[in-house]
Motif scaffolding. Structure first.
Motif, PDB file in Angstrom:
ATOM      1  N   ASP A  11      25.810  42.193  24.668  1.00 29.04           N
ATOM      2  CA  ASP A  11      25.130  42.895  25.772  1.00 29.04           C
ATOM      3  C   ASP A  11      25.245  42.111  27.073  1.00 29.04           C
ATOM      4  O   ASP A  11      24.240  41.594  27.553  1.00 29.04           O
ATOM      5  CB  ASP A  11      23.660  43.128  25.392  1.00 29.04           C
ATOM      6  CG  ASP A  11      22.932  44.001  26.398  1.00 29.04           C
ATOM      7  OD1 ASP A  11      23.576  44.906  26.951  1.00 29.04           O
ATOM      8  OD2 ASP A  11      21.728  43.780  26.627  1.00 29.04           O
ATOM      9  N   PRO A  12      26.427  41.994  27.669  1.00 28.05           N
ATOM     10  CA  PRO A  12      27.720  42.570  27.298  1.00 28.05           C
ATOM     11  C   PRO A  12      28.613  41.524  26.624  1.00 28.05           C
ATOM     12  O   PRO A  12      28.205  40.362  26.484  1.00 28.05           O
ATOM     13  CB  PRO A  12      28.316  42.916  28.670  1.00 28.05           C
ATOM     14  CG  PRO A  12      27.865  41.752  29.534  1.00 28.05           C
ATOM     15  CD  PRO A  12      26.492  41.367  29.016  1.00 28.05           C
ATOM     16  N   THR A  14      31.331  38.753  26.433  1.00 24.27           N
ATOM     17  CA  THR A  14      31.676  37.707  27.415  1.00 24.27           C
ATOM     18  C   THR A  14      33.023  37.069  27.039  1.00 24.27           C
ATOM     19  O   THR A  14      33.554  37.326  25.953  1.00 24.27           O
ATOM     20  CB  THR A  14      30.625  36.583  27.421  1.00 24.27           C
ATOM     21  OG1 THR A  14      30.708  35.895  26.151  1.00 24.27           O
ATOM     22  CG2 THR A  14      29.213  37.097  27.630  1.00 24.27           C
ATOM     23  N   LEU A  44      20.505  45.835  28.090  1.00 23.20           N
ATOM     24  CA  LEU A  44      20.942  46.282  29.418  1.00 23.20           C
ATOM     25  C   LEU A  44      21.892  47.474  29.275  1.00 23.20           C
ATOM     26  O   LEU A  44      21.776  48.463  29.985  1.00 23.20           O
ATOM     27  CB  LEU A  44      21.636  45.114  30.144  1.00 23.20           C
ATOM     28  CG  LEU A  44      22.225  45.433  31.508  1.00 23.20           C
ATOM     29  CD1 LEU A  44      21.141  45.850  32.503  1.00 23.20           C
ATOM     30  CD2 LEU A  44      22.981  44.221  32.042  1.00 23.20           C
ATOM     31  N   ARG A  50      28.481  49.424  25.431  1.00 23.04           N
ATOM     32  CA  ARG A  50      28.950  48.157  24.864  1.00 23.04           C
ATOM     33  C   ARG A  50      30.222  48.364  24.053  1.00 23.04           C
ATOM     34  O   ARG A  50      31.150  47.552  24.111  1.00 23.04           O
ATOM     35  CB  ARG A  50      27.842  47.526  24.009  1.00 23.04           C
ATOM     36  CG  ARG A  50      26.744  46.897  24.878  1.00 23.04           C
ATOM     37  CD  ARG A  50      25.650  46.302  24.056  1.00 23.04           C
ATOM     38  NE  ARG A  50      24.675  47.281  23.631  1.00 23.04           N
ATOM     39  CZ  ARG A  50      23.818  47.131  22.623  1.00 23.04           C
ATOM     40  NH1 ARG A  50      23.857  46.029  21.902  1.00 23.04           N
ATOM     41  NH2 ARG A  50      22.946  48.061  22.329  1.00 23.04           N
ATOM     42  N   ARG A 130      23.826  38.199  32.269  1.00 16.49           N
ATOM     43  CA  ARG A 130      22.978  39.299  32.768  1.00 16.49           C
ATOM     44  C   ARG A 130      22.114  38.821  33.941  1.00 16.49           C
ATOM     45  O   ARG A 130      21.932  39.517  34.929  1.00 16.49           O
ATOM     46  CB  ARG A 130      22.062  39.847  31.662  1.00 16.49           C
ATOM     47  CG  ARG A 130      22.771  40.627  30.580  1.00 16.49           C
ATOM     48  CD  ARG A 130      21.786  41.447  29.755  1.00 16.49           C
ATOM     49  NE  ARG A 130      20.739  40.662  29.130  1.00 16.49           N
ATOM     50  CZ  ARG A 130      20.838  40.081  27.932  1.00 16.49           C
ATOM     51  NH1 ARG A 130      21.936  40.197  27.219  1.00 16.49           N
ATOM     52  NH2 ARG A 130      19.833  39.386  27.439  1.00 16.49           N
ATOM     53  N   ALA A 133      24.218  38.307  37.101  1.00 15.78           N
ATOM     54  CA  ALA A 133      24.593  39.615  37.653  1.00 15.78           C
ATOM     55  C   ALA A 133      23.398  40.299  38.305  1.00 15.78           C
ATOM     56  O   ALA A 133      23.508  40.895  39.373  1.00 15.78           O
ATOM     57  CB  ALA A 133      25.177  40.494  36.554  1.00 15.78           C
ATOM     58  N   GLN A 134      22.264  40.175  37.683  1.00 18.73           N
ATOM     59  CA  GLN A 134      21.047  40.826  38.198  1.00 18.73           C
ATOM     60  C   GLN A 134      20.714  40.388  39.623  1.00 18.73           C
ATOM     61  O   GLN A 134      20.290  41.168  40.453  1.00 18.73           O
ATOM     62  CB  GLN A 134      19.871  40.504  37.269  1.00 18.73           C
ATOM     63  CG  GLN A 134      18.585  41.153  37.685  1.00 18.73           C
ATOM     64  CD  GLN A 134      17.420  40.757  36.767  1.00 18.73           C
ATOM     65  OE1 GLN A 134      17.608  40.035  35.792  1.00 18.73           O
ATOM     66  NE2 GLN A 134      16.240  41.233  37.089  1.00 18.73           N
ATOM     67  N   ARG A 150      31.475  46.737  35.404  1.00 14.78           N
ATOM     68  CA  ARG A 150      30.376  47.496  34.772  1.00 14.78           C
ATOM     69  C   ARG A 150      29.021  46.854  35.102  1.00 14.78           C
ATOM     70  O   ARG A 150      28.040  47.548  35.330  1.00 14.78           O
ATOM     71  CB  ARG A 150      30.547  47.545  33.245  1.00 14.78           C
ATOM     72  CG  ARG A 150      31.725  48.341  32.751  1.00 14.78           C
ATOM     73  CD  ARG A 150      31.382  49.813  32.735  1.00 14.78           C
ATOM     74  NE  ARG A 150      31.863  50.474  33.942  1.00 14.78           N
ATOM     75  CZ  ARG A 150      33.081  50.992  34.095  1.00 14.78           C
ATOM     76  NH1 ARG A 150      33.939  50.961  33.105  1.00 14.78           N
ATOM     77  NH2 ARG A 150      33.453  51.545  35.222  1.00 14.78           N
ATOM     78  N   LEU A 151      28.973  45.524  35.139  1.00 16.36           N
ATOM     79  CA  LEU A 151      27.720  44.828  35.466  1.00 16.36           C
ATOM     80  C   LEU A 151      27.302  45.117  36.905  1.00 16.36           C
ATOM     81  O   LEU A 151      26.133  45.395  37.180  1.00 16.36           O
ATOM     82  CB  LEU A 151      27.893  43.318  35.274  1.00 16.36           C
ATOM     83  CG  LEU A 151      27.725  42.786  33.848  1.00 16.36           C
ATOM     84  CD1 LEU A 151      28.342  41.397  33.716  1.00 16.36           C
ATOM     85  CD2 LEU A 151      26.255  42.741  33.437  1.00 16.36           C
ATOM     86  N   ARG A 152      28.290  45.054  37.804  1.00 13.66           N
ATOM     87  CA  ARG A 152      27.966  45.337  39.217  1.00 13.66           C
ATOM     88  C   ARG A 152      27.438  46.761  39.364  1.00 13.66           C
ATOM     89  O   ARG A 152      26.431  46.992  40.019  1.00 13.66           O
ATOM     90  CB  ARG A 152      29.206  45.118  40.101  1.00 13.66           C
ATOM     91  CG  ARG A 152      29.426  43.641  40.453  1.00 13.66           C
ATOM     92  CD  ARG A 152      30.443  43.465  41.558  1.00 13.66           C
ATOM     93  NE  ARG A 152      31.786  43.801  41.122  1.00 13.66           N
ATOM     94  CZ  ARG A 152      32.624  42.932  40.557  1.00 13.66           C
ATOM     95  NH1 ARG A 152      32.268  41.681  40.367  1.00 13.66           N
ATOM     96  NH2 ARG A 152      33.829  43.314  40.188  1.00 13.66           N
ATOM     97  N   LYS A 154      26.028  48.632  37.104  1.00 15.65           N
ATOM     98  CA  LYS A 154      24.717  48.761  36.450  1.00 15.65           C
ATOM     99  C   LYS A 154      23.603  48.319  37.394  1.00 15.65           C
ATOM    100  O   LYS A 154      22.610  49.005  37.567  1.00 15.65           O
ATOM    101  CB  LYS A 154      24.744  47.925  35.164  1.00 15.65           C
ATOM    102  CG  LYS A 154      23.506  47.895  34.355  1.00 15.65           C
ATOM    103  CD  LYS A 154      23.132  49.181  33.689  1.00 15.65           C
ATOM    104  CE  LYS A 154      23.908  49.534  32.452  1.00 15.65           C
ATOM    105  NZ  LYS A 154      23.466  50.805  31.846  1.00 15.65           N
TER     106      LYS A 154
END
Ligand code: PNS
Length: 161
Positions: A11-12, A14, A44, A50, A130, A133-134, A150-152, A154
């Motif tokens: 999640d996610p 790496t 997340l 995932r 995470r 990125a947050q 995908r993180l950006r 989200k």
């Protein structure tokens, strides 16, 4: 044909996970990356997201699946007896030891294989990724470009809502 399971939360996924997948692929003919679906645990990314990310960043011989409940039950259903887990540092040992012995107690034929991650990834975890990125930090050194995107997305969407 030697098949192994590589279970986790992913999640996610790496670069550390990918390093273990690459190493395990050299040992086993086929690898099943199995995502734990745990309704009690907030993640997340959804399981579908995932799975999509793992499929996108791994080679075709890697199968991606998900499971609920006990790992040994899932392994039995899939006819697999070997599980692969990565070890980053001594701190991982206690948890992994506990899991491996519990799984062996539940199914004596179940075997756990531990692979050491590359030293570049020894400090890396999905939790840290995470968090970086947050708060808008660059995650490019930690995850493949597709996952970074995908993180950006989200966190951009979260800021909008
Ligand atoms: O990426 P993670 O969160 O370290 O992965 C942990 C995982 C999914 C491998 C572990 O929590 C698991 O196998 N859960 C399934 C439940 C289970 O079988 N529990 C008994 C053994 S501890």
């Amino acid at each position: 044909m030697e098949v192994a399971l590589y279970p986790g939360s992913f999640d996610p996924i790496t670069n550390g996970h990918l390093d273990i997948i690459e190493r395990a692929s050299k040992i086993f003919d086929r690898l099943i990356v199995a995502i734990l679906v745990n309704a009690q645990k907030q993640t997340l990314f959804t399981v579908e997201e995932r799975m999509d990310m793992i499929r996108e960043v791994t080679r075709p011989h890697v199968e991606v699946d998900h499971f609920e409940g006990l790992l040994v039950d899932y392994a039995r259903r899939r006819g697999v007896h070997t599980v692969v887990r990565g070890l980053r540092a001594v701190t991982d040992f206690e948890y992994e030891f506990q899991m491996a012995l519990t799984n062996r107690q539940l199914n004596p034929e179940f075997e756990s294989v531990f692979l050491m991650t590359s030293k570049e990834y020894a400090y890396l975890s999905a939790t840290i990724v995470r968090e970086v990125a947050q708060f808008g930090g660059a995650v490019d050194p930690f995850v493949p470009p597709y996952v970074a995107r995908r993180l950006r997305e989200k966190f951009q969407n979260r800021r909008k809502t």
